[in-house]
Design a protein around this motif. Structure first.
Motif, PDB file in Angstrom:
ATOM      1  N   LYS A 141       0.811  -1.216   0.000  1.00  0.00           N
ATOM      2  CA  LYS A 141       0.000   0.000   0.000  1.00  0.00           C
ATOM      3  C   LYS A 141       0.845   1.267   0.000  1.00  0.00           C
ATOM      4  O   LYS A 141       0.314   2.369   0.126  1.00  0.00           O
ATOM      5  N   ASN A 142       2.148   1.124  -0.132  1.00  0.00           N
ATOM      6  CA  ASN A 142       3.047   2.296  -0.129  1.00  0.00           C
ATOM      7  C   ASN A 142       4.080   2.168  -1.239  1.00  0.00           C
ATOM      8  O   ASN A 142       5.258   2.431  -1.036  1.00  0.00           O
ATOM      9  N   GLU A 420       2.194   9.173  -4.674  1.00  0.00           N
ATOM     10  CA  GLU A 420       1.462   8.429  -3.650  1.00  0.00           C
ATOM     11  C   GLU A 420       0.304   9.255  -3.103  1.00  0.00           C
ATOM     12  O   GLU A 420      -0.772   8.720  -2.807  1.00  0.00           O
ATOM     13  N   LYS A 424      -3.458   7.838  -3.252  1.00  0.00           N
ATOM     14  CA  LYS A 424      -4.059   7.558  -1.951  1.00  0.00           C
ATOM     15  C   LYS A 424      -5.195   8.523  -1.617  1.00  0.00           C
ATOM     16  O   LYS A 424      -6.250   8.113  -1.140  1.00  0.00           O
ATOM     17  N   ASP A 425      -4.980   9.801  -1.856  1.00  0.00           N
ATOM     18  CA  ASP A 425      -5.969  10.807  -1.458  1.00  0.00           C
ATOM     19  C   ASP A 425      -7.050  11.031  -2.508  1.00  0.00           C
ATOM     20  O   ASP A 425      -8.173  11.420  -2.167  1.00  0.00           O
ATOM     21  N   GLU A 480       1.048  -1.779  -9.818  1.00  0.00           N
ATOM     22  CA  GLU A 480      -0.382  -1.598  -9.577  1.00  0.00           C
ATOM     23  C   GLU A 480      -1.233  -2.155 -10.716  1.00  0.00           C
ATOM     24  O   GLU A 480      -2.276  -2.767 -10.488  1.00  0.00           O
ATOM     25  N   TYR A 577      -7.695   2.397 -10.702  1.00  0.00           N
ATOM     26  CA  TYR A 577      -7.285   3.073  -9.470  1.00  0.00           C
ATOM     27  C   TYR A 577      -8.470   3.346  -8.552  1.00  0.00           C
ATOM     28  O   TYR A 577      -8.311   3.385  -7.335  1.00  0.00           O
ATOM     29  N   TYR A 581      -7.901   2.045  -4.900  1.00  0.00           N
ATOM     30  CA  TYR A 581      -7.704   3.027  -3.833  1.00  0.00           C
ATOM     31  C   TYR A 581      -8.958   3.804  -3.474  1.00  0.00           C
ATOM     32  O   TYR A 581      -8.907   4.650  -2.585  1.00  0.00           O
ATOM     33  N   LYS A 583     -12.313   5.062  -1.844  1.00  0.00           N
ATOM     34  CA  LYS A 583     -12.808   4.918  -0.475  1.00  0.00           C
ATOM     35  C   LYS A 583     -14.053   4.039  -0.466  1.00  0.00           C
ATOM     36  O   LYS A 583     -14.957   4.230  -1.272  1.00  0.00           O
TER      37      LYS A 583
END
Length: 586
Positions: A141-142, A420, A424-425, A480, A577, A581, A583
């Motif tokens: 995840k990083n 990232e 992620k965001d 990914e 994506y 990733y 939510k």
């Protein structure tokens, strides 16, 4: 005593220990960056001309990039065995070169010297592959920060090894070849049982963000420190005692990150198993119990085929809602047998691909050619920085070589960091960061073409940052889109784009135009030399911004094309994506 043994075992299995060890290994893995310092000793000792040295340079580039065997062996052998093979290649290849240069063995013919350089530098591909494979699997995840930091240290290894060599204070230039043969081999053998997958996906902790911030801080301090030391050595000059002190401080900075696994293993009471639940896929938890996990994966593939095209045009929140509704309907229909779920051949994007499966996907080739055009043009500047600076009136290019090495390092670090944040965001494709880096490179090439005051400083900044960002973003994006199971083979195929681009841009375009402009200037300024024999004629030298004007404009255009390819990849992979990733709905 039992608790101490337990904590020691936990320390040895800690994924942060693996990451720190991989950083140390990468700090000595970039031996190819030292070829410019090795080649004068080889040339003077063996009596080679510049064309023969260039042949050794080609062998070095091929050894650095042809990593198919390393990728395959890392997939079928334990990583320690692959690292041992790489260490043996490094020792045998460069060790034999050192023996030949010091005339301890008969001097091999040129083709054999090329083979030795190839074998020695090819050991680097094992170090890179093992470090990236183990850490990407331990930090799934990083991936951006992990790849960026590791590739950053690989790019900085030339400066680190040069600083270590400076304390040897020996007049024997061949001693650097001996250090390159022995030093990395010893470091890799010492760390080869530590760098491995350790089920790191089960070691997620709330403190991981703080740990990454600490590592980034160390990287920035290290880059600033090396830049300062290089400037002092170039502009002022340091005594041997100060050089030793600077090298000791450098070693301390490299050792500092070990405090992370030490703190987590011996001074933390967190139970790593408490965080395993955080890693469970929400889609599988919400799925109907009457639908098998295999059917769930197939249904998620069905969504891509059956969703209306206008869904992709909706805002992100509405798009996720509509896709989730379609998934729920398919799950329910499959559970009651109302529909027959089609079985797709091969994996879907985001799952594990083999190299052959990836090579039939358009996304793979978009990524490959974007890397070829972007990084190939950047490597051309790095390889020709000496001639570029001299053509603009700088007698000593060493300072620009040092500067672009630091910008390259910071580009790799920042490329992983900012990409990232994007994934992620915002659950947005990582390739948008690649397109941004390529736009910066296009501007940098344009500035080189113009030859304005300050061109060398601004151009090296933009090209160094952009080129470095490629090597943080592309490997993470590949893992990914095509999975981590065969990441070694995928990564080593993608790296071929780098020398392929450089061969076209530097070996054909830039060098051809430079020689053409140099001949024009020679004919204009030294017409009396036209009748002289070529063996005694001076080497062609071009002066002025015209030397690299056309080639820089061409490379600027290629970077724009690369950015366009990256944007096409962004458009094609948005849904991937979102699934990776996005939510989960509350």
């Amino acid at each position: 005593m039992a608790e101490v043994r337990s904590r020691v075992r936990g320390f040895l299995r800690n994924r942060w220990l693996v990451f720190v060890a991989a950083m140390w290994m990468q700090s000595v893995a970039g031996v190819g960056y030292l070829f410019g310092s090795l080649s004068p000793a080889i040339k003077s000792s063996l009596g080679y001309n510049q064309r023969q040295v260039a042949s050794l340079g080609v062998a070095k580039d091929l050894g650095d990039s042809v990593g198919f065997l390393a990728g395959t062996l890392c997939a079928v052998l334990p990583l320690w065995a692959a690292l041992l093979i790489g260490a043996a290649q490094n020792l045998v290849g460069y060790g034999w070169v050192w023996l030949a240069v010091t005339h301890r063995v008969p001097v091999p013919p040129l083709w054999a010297m090329c083979m030795l350089i190839f074998v020695g530098n090819n050991g680097e591909t094992y170090f890179n592959t093992a470090a990236l494979v183990s850490c990407v699997q331990n930090f799934p995840k990083n991936r951006g920060p992990i790849v960026g930091i590791l590739k950053g240290f690989a790019g900085l290894s030339g400066a680190i090894l040069t600083q270590v060599y400076a304390i040897m204070h020996t007049p024997d230039d061949a001693a650097l070849i001996f250090m390159v043969a022995v030093g990395p081999t010893m470091v890799v053998i010492a760390l080869m049982f530590i760098v491995r997958p350790v089920n790191g996906h089960r070691q997620v902790r709330p403190s991981d963000g703080t740990s990454f911030t600490f590592v980034y801080s160390v990287c920035l301090v290290l880059a600033a420190y090396l830049m300062g030391v290089m400037l002092l050595e170039d502009l002022v000059g340091l005594s041997h005692s100060l050089t030793i002190l600077c090298t000791i401080i450098l070693m301390v900075l490299l050792l500092v990150p070990i405090v992370i696994p030490v703190m987590l293993s011996f001074f933390s009471n967190d139970d790593e198993s408490a965080y395993t639940a955080l890693l469970t896929s929400p889609r599988r938890e919400e799925a109907s119990g009457s639908v098998s996990s295999e059917e769930q994966e197939v249904i998620l593939s069905e969504v891509d085929e059956q969703k209306p095209k206008e869904i992709d045009l909706l805002p992100a929140s509405e798009r996720q809602k509509r896709i989730a509704e379609l998934q729920a309907k398919l799950f329910q229909a499959a559970a009651v047998g109302a529909v027959r779920v089609k079985r797709r051949k091969g994996p879907r994007r985001g799952e594990d691909f083999t190299l052959l499966q990836a090579m039939i996907k358009a996304d793979f080739w978009l990524l490959f050619f974007s890397l070829l055009l972007g990084s190939g043009s950047g490597l051309t500047v790095i390889d020709n920085l000496g001639q570029m600076s001299q053509s603009l009136g700088f007698e000593d290019s060493h300072i620009f070589v040092s500067m672009i090495s630091i910008w390259n390092f910071l580009g790799r670090i920042s490329g992983g960091f900012f990409s990232e944040i994007i994934v992620k965001d915002y659950a947005y494709p990582r390739a948008i960061a690649l397109a941004t880096a390529q736009v910066f490179m296009a501007i940098g090439h344009f500035i080189f073409a113009m030859g304005w005051p300050g061109t060398m400083y601004i151009g090296t900044l933009l090209i160094g940052l952009g080129y470095g960002a490629h090597w943080a973003i592309v490997p993470a994006a590949a893992s990914e889109l095509f999975g981590v199971k065969n990441f070694g083979a995928l990564y080593n195929f993608l790296t071929v784009a780098n020398p392929a681009g450089s061969l076209v841009f530097s070996g054909i375009i830039a060098s051809g135009i430079y020689d053409y402009e140099a001949r024009k200037q020679a004919n204009h300024n030294h017409s009396t030399l036209l009748g002289m024999v070529s063996d005694v004629a001076p080497a062609l030298k071009c002066e002025g911004s015209i030397c690299f004007f056309i080639s820089s404009m061409i490379m600027s255009g290629f970077c724009i094309i690369a950015a366009a390819l990256s944007l096409i990849l962004v458009h094609r992979t948005k849904i991937v994506y979102t699934n990776l990733y996005g939510k989960p709905r509350t």
